[in-house]
Design a protein around this motif. Structure first.
Motif, short mmCIF file in Angstrom:
data_model
loop_
_atom_site.label_atom_id
_atom_site.label_comp_id
_atom_site.label_asym_id
_atom_site.label_seq_id
_atom_site.Cartn_x
_atom_site.Cartn_y
_atom_site.Cartn_z
N ILE A 1 0.87 -1.19 0.00
CA ILE A 1 0.00 0.00 0.00
C ILE A 1 0.90 1.23 0.00
O ILE A 1 1.83 1.34 0.77
CB ILE A 1 -0.94 -0.01 1.22
CG1 ILE A 1 -1.89 -1.18 1.11
CG2 ILE A 1 -1.67 1.31 1.37
CD1 ILE A 1 -2.80 -1.38 2.28
N GLY A 2 0.60 2.15 -0.87
CA GLY A 2 1.38 3.37 -0.95
C GLY A 2 2.57 3.27 -1.89
O GLY A 2 3.39 4.17 -1.95
N ILE A 3 2.65 2.19 -2.64
CA ILE A 3 3.80 1.97 -3.51
C ILE A 3 3.89 3.06 -4.61
O ILE A 3 4.97 3.37 -5.07
CB ILE A 3 3.76 0.55 -4.12
CG1 ILE A 3 5.12 0.17 -4.69
CG2 ILE A 3 2.67 0.42 -5.16
CD1 ILE A 3 5.26 -1.29 -5.02
N ALA A 4 2.76 3.65 -4.98
CA ALA A 4 2.76 4.67 -6.04
C ALA A 4 2.72 6.09 -5.47
O ALA A 4 2.53 7.05 -6.22
CB ALA A 4 1.57 4.46 -6.98
N LYS A 5 2.91 6.22 -4.16
CA LYS A 5 2.84 7.54 -3.53
C LYS A 5 3.81 8.51 -4.21
O LYS A 5 4.98 8.20 -4.42
CB LYS A 5 3.19 7.43 -2.05
CG LYS A 5 3.00 8.71 -1.29
CD LYS A 5 3.24 8.49 0.19
CE LYS A 5 3.00 9.78 0.94
NZ LYS A 5 3.17 9.60 2.37
N GLY A 6 3.27 9.68 -4.58
CA GLY A 6 4.07 10.70 -5.23
C GLY A 6 4.22 10.52 -6.73
O GLY A 6 4.79 11.37 -7.40
#
Length: 79
Positions: free
Chosen positions: A51-56
């Protein structure tokens, strides 16, 4: 954290998860109370969480919440 061999065998998945999530940096496996093996994350770094691997990396439109009130009204609620 130190565990004995029997505990390491029965709780291996749990111990791996502790290292993956970064809750434990190392886990020492002992025989008769004497440390014999050190478990650590590959390259010494915790594995990133999925989860959050694509953050930003993604950009949402500035007016993303523009229709929230209308949508909520359709479902019988309101903000």
């Amino acid at each position: 954290m130190q565990v004995n061999i029997l505990e390491a065998k029965t709780e291996l998945s749990k111990l791996i998860r502790l290292i993956e999530t970064g809750r434990e940096e190392n886990i020492i496996i002992a025989r008769y109370g004497k440390p014999i093996v050190k478990m650590t994350a590959f390259n010494g770094e915790p594995v990133s969480k999925r989860i959050g691997i694509a953050k930003g990396k993604l950009k949402s439109p500035d007016d993303l919440d523009k229709y929230n009130d209308e949508i909520a009204a359709m479902f019988g609620g309101g903000l």
